[in-house]
Design a protein around this motif. Structure first.
Motif, PDB file in Angstrom:
ATOM      1  N   TYR A   1      17.357 -25.118   9.811  1.00 54.10           N
ATOM      2  CA  TYR A   1      17.851 -24.737  11.133  1.00 54.10           C
ATOM      3  C   TYR A   1      18.721 -25.847  11.696  1.00 54.10           C
ATOM      4  O   TYR A   1      18.564 -27.014  11.351  1.00 54.10           O
ATOM      5  CB  TYR A   1      16.681 -24.484  12.093  1.00 54.10           C
ATOM      6  CG  TYR A   1      15.807 -23.355  11.642  1.00 54.10           C
ATOM      7  CD1 TYR A   1      16.132 -22.046  11.951  1.00 54.10           C
ATOM      8  CD2 TYR A   1      14.674 -23.605  10.877  1.00 54.10           C
ATOM      9  CE1 TYR A   1      15.335 -21.002  11.521  1.00 54.10           C
ATOM     10  CE2 TYR A   1      13.872 -22.567  10.440  1.00 54.10           C
ATOM     11  CZ  TYR A   1      14.205 -21.265  10.763  1.00 54.10           C
ATOM     12  OH  TYR A   1      13.423 -20.243  10.337  1.00 54.10           O
TER      13      TYR A   1
ATOM     14  N   ARG B   1      12.636 -15.903   7.197  1.00 54.92           N
ATOM     15  CA  ARG B   1      14.063 -15.754   6.908  1.00 54.92           C
ATOM     16  C   ARG B   1      14.776 -17.060   6.567  1.00 54.92           C
ATOM     17  O   ARG B   1      15.770 -17.049   5.856  1.00 54.92           O
ATOM     18  CB  ARG B   1      14.757 -15.109   8.109  1.00 54.92           C
ATOM     19  CG  ARG B   1      14.341 -13.652   8.276  1.00 54.92           C
ATOM     20  CD  ARG B   1      15.082 -13.025   9.398  1.00 54.92           C
ATOM     21  NE  ARG B   1      14.536 -13.584  10.645  1.00 54.92           N
ATOM     22  CZ  ARG B   1      14.964 -13.274  11.840  1.00 54.92           C
ATOM     23  NH1 ARG B   1      15.967 -12.440  11.984  1.00 54.92           N
ATOM     24  NH2 ARG B   1      14.418 -13.790  12.896  1.00 54.92           N
ATOM     25  N   HIS B   2      14.315 -18.190   7.089  1.00 53.92           N
ATOM     26  CA  HIS B   2      15.036 -19.457   6.893  1.00 53.92           C
ATOM     27  C   HIS B   2      14.059 -20.624   6.771  1.00 53.92           C
ATOM     28  O   HIS B   2      12.974 -20.590   7.327  1.00 53.92           O
ATOM     29  CB  HIS B   2      15.974 -19.735   8.074  1.00 53.92           C
ATOM     30  CG  HIS B   2      16.976 -18.667   8.322  1.00 53.92           C
ATOM     31  ND1 HIS B   2      18.094 -18.509   7.556  1.00 53.92           N
ATOM     32  CD2 HIS B   2      17.017 -17.677   9.250  1.00 53.92           C
ATOM     33  CE1 HIS B   2      18.796 -17.480   8.011  1.00 53.92           C
ATOM     34  NE2 HIS B   2      18.158 -16.954   9.028  1.00 53.92           N
TER      35      HIS B   2
ATOM     36  N   TYR C   1       9.464 -21.003  14.593  1.00 54.00           N
ATOM     37  CA  TYR C   1      10.648 -20.683  13.801  1.00 54.00           C
ATOM     38  C   TYR C   1      10.350 -19.451  12.944  1.00 54.00           C
ATOM     39  O   TYR C   1       9.235 -19.310  12.439  1.00 54.00           O
ATOM     40  CB  TYR C   1      11.013 -21.845  12.870  1.00 54.00           C
ATOM     41  CG  TYR C   1      11.569 -23.055  13.544  1.00 54.00           C
ATOM     42  CD1 TYR C   1      12.849 -23.044  14.079  1.00 54.00           C
ATOM     43  CD2 TYR C   1      10.827 -24.222  13.620  1.00 54.00           C
ATOM     44  CE1 TYR C   1      13.377 -24.171  14.683  1.00 54.00           C
ATOM     45  CE2 TYR C   1      11.342 -25.361  14.236  1.00 54.00           C
ATOM     46  CZ  TYR C   1      12.616 -25.322  14.767  1.00 54.00           C
ATOM     47  OH  TYR C   1      13.131 -26.426  15.359  1.00 54.00           O
TER      48      TYR C   1
ATOM     49  N   ALA D   1      25.487 -26.913  12.712  1.00 57.89           N
ATOM     50  CA  ALA D   1      25.283 -25.555  12.199  1.00 57.89           C
ATOM     51  C   ALA D   1      26.108 -25.333  10.931  1.00 57.89           C
ATOM     52  O   ALA D   1      27.165 -25.929  10.749  1.00 57.89           O
ATOM     53  CB  ALA D   1      25.670 -24.528  13.256  1.00 57.89           C
ATOM     54  N   SER D   2      25.594 -24.460  10.055  1.00 54.72           N
ATOM     55  CA  SER D   2      26.311 -24.053   8.845  1.00 54.72           C
ATOM     56  C   SER D   2      25.791 -22.673   8.459  1.00 54.72           C
ATOM     57  O   SER D   2      24.867 -22.150   9.078  1.00 54.72           O
ATOM     58  CB  SER D   2      26.081 -25.059   7.719  1.00 54.72           C
ATOM     59  OG  SER D   2      24.752 -24.967   7.253  1.00 54.72           O
ATOM     60  N   ASP D   3      26.386 -22.096   7.399  1.00 52.42           N
ATOM     61  CA  ASP D   3      25.924 -20.786   6.944  1.00 52.42           C
ATOM     62  C   ASP D   3      24.462 -20.810   6.519  1.00 52.42           C
ATOM     63  O   ASP D   3      23.745 -19.829   6.666  1.00 52.42           O
ATOM     64  CB  ASP D   3      26.789 -20.289   5.780  1.00 52.42           C
ATOM     65  CG  ASP D   3      28.199 -19.928   6.237  1.00 52.42           C
ATOM     66  OD1 ASP D   3      28.391 -19.695   7.451  1.00 52.42           O
ATOM     67  OD2 ASP D   3      29.097 -19.890   5.376  1.00 52.42           O
ATOM     68  N   SER D   4      24.026 -21.952   5.971  1.00 53.56           N
ATOM     69  CA  SER D   4      22.645 -22.039   5.498  1.00 53.56           C
ATOM     70  C   SER D   4      21.684 -22.566   6.568  1.00 53.56           C
ATOM     71  O   SER D   4      20.497 -22.676   6.324  1.00 53.56           O
ATOM     72  CB  SER D   4      22.569 -22.938   4.269  1.00 53.56           C
ATOM     73  OG  SER D   4      22.917 -24.264   4.618  1.00 53.56           O
ATOM     74  N   ALA D   5      22.220 -22.893   7.745  1.00 50.40           N
ATOM     75  CA  ALA D   5      21.378 -23.425   8.819  1.00 50.40           C
ATOM     76  C   ALA D   5      21.780 -22.792  10.152  1.00 50.40           C
ATOM     77  O   ALA D   5      22.600 -23.328  10.883  1.00 50.40           O
ATOM     78  CB  ALA D   5      21.508 -24.941   8.890  1.00 50.40           C
ATOM     79  N   PRO D   6      21.217 -21.634  10.475  1.00 51.62           N
ATOM     80  CA  PRO D   6      21.563 -20.994  11.744  1.00 51.62           C
ATOM     81  C   PRO D   6      21.110 -21.843  12.927  1.00 51.62           C
ATOM     82  O   PRO D   6      20.127 -22.571  12.841  1.00 51.62           O
ATOM     83  CB  PRO D   6      20.803 -19.674  11.698  1.00 51.62           C
ATOM     84  CG  PRO D   6      19.662 -19.925  10.778  1.00 51.62           C
ATOM     85  CD  PRO D   6      20.173 -20.906   9.758  1.00 51.62           C
ATOM     86  N   THR D   7      21.844 -21.750  14.011  1.00 50.50           N
ATOM     87  CA  THR D   7      21.484 -22.463  15.225  1.00 50.50           C
ATOM     88  C   THR D   7      20.313 -21.741  15.879  1.00 50.50           C
ATOM     89  O   THR D   7      20.391 -20.557  16.176  1.00 50.50           O
ATOM     90  CB  THR D   7      22.680 -22.528  16.189  1.00 50.50           C
ATOM     91  OG1 THR D   7      23.736 -23.223  15.539  1.00 50.50           O
ATOM     92  CG2 THR D   7      22.308 -23.244  17.466  1.00 50.50           C
ATOM     93  N   LEU D   8      19.246 -22.464  16.062  1.00 51.76           N
ATOM     94  CA  LEU D   8      18.057 -21.886  16.649  1.00 51.76           C
ATOM     95  C   LEU D   8      17.261 -23.005  17.302  1.00 51.76           C
ATOM     96  O   LEU D   8      16.861 -23.951  16.632  1.00 51.76           O
ATOM     97  CB  LEU D   8      17.208 -21.205  15.572  1.00 51.76           C
ATOM     98  CG  LEU D   8      15.937 -20.534  16.050  1.00 51.76           C
ATOM     99  CD1 LEU D   8      16.262 -19.347  16.957  1.00 51.76           C
ATOM    100  CD2 LEU D   8      15.117 -20.067  14.862  1.00 51.76           C
TER     101      LEU D   8
END
Length: 181
Positions: A12, A8-9, A4, A52-59
């Protein structure tokens, strides 16, 4: 090796099967039911959620690995399910959070999941299964040693033959069921 991007995050999303909220396929069902899972990954706390949400990108990455007959396999996964089919070599399958399914295999089998159900069907060889929280189901397994442990869940052994059955002596939350067919 896949990692991951922690720079950046720290959160996820592992996506649902369909945007309309339809049932997820079995590898994702544990995540959808629990809502999220937090693990330590490369020294950092990482949360994986089922939406998914703005604070949790799909990855995410789904791997399909094919190995030659007789080759030993070792899988270590932080979050997510592991599925193994028709492997004819020793297997060590470890996931911090996720279900594990093994089918039509042979060789020594070691399965460890912190939270998730474990199903082993049609296996020949020693089996050691441990889940911190989840059910264990062994069907048509044959080996010198078969062991199953769950901290919170049920253990079901069906048509397990020629085995020395070991299960923990400490008390569990759940039931132990042995069935012969």
């Amino acid at each position: 090796v896949a990692h991951y991007p922690l720079d950046r995050h720290r959160r996820y999303a592992y996506p649902r099967d369909a945007a309309d909220g339809a049932d997820a396929p079995w590898p994702l069902s544990w995540l959808i039911e629990s809502g999220s899972s937090t693990v330590t990954y490369r020294g950092e706390r990482v949360t994986v959620v089922g939406r998914a949400s703005d604070s949790a990108p799909t990855l995410f990455v789904d791997f399909r690995i094919e190995v030659p007959a007789g080759m030993a396999v070792q899988i270590k996964n932080s979050v997510g399910a592991i599925s193994s089919k028709q492997v004819t070599g020793d297997q060590t399958l470890d996931t911090a959070s996720g279900d594990v399914r093994v089918a039509e295999s042979s060789g020594a089998l070691l399965v460890d999941t912190g939270s998730g159900d474990v199903t082993v069907a049609d296996h020949q060889g020693d089996v050691a299964v441990d889940t911190g929280s989840g059910d264990v189901r062994l069907e048509r397994a044959r080996g010198a040693t078969i062991s199953a442990d769950t901290g919170s869940g049920n253990i079901q052994l069906t048509a397990v033959r020629g085995a020395i059955l070991r299960y923990p002596e400490r008390a569990h939350l759940g039931i132990f069921l042995l069935m012969a067919r």
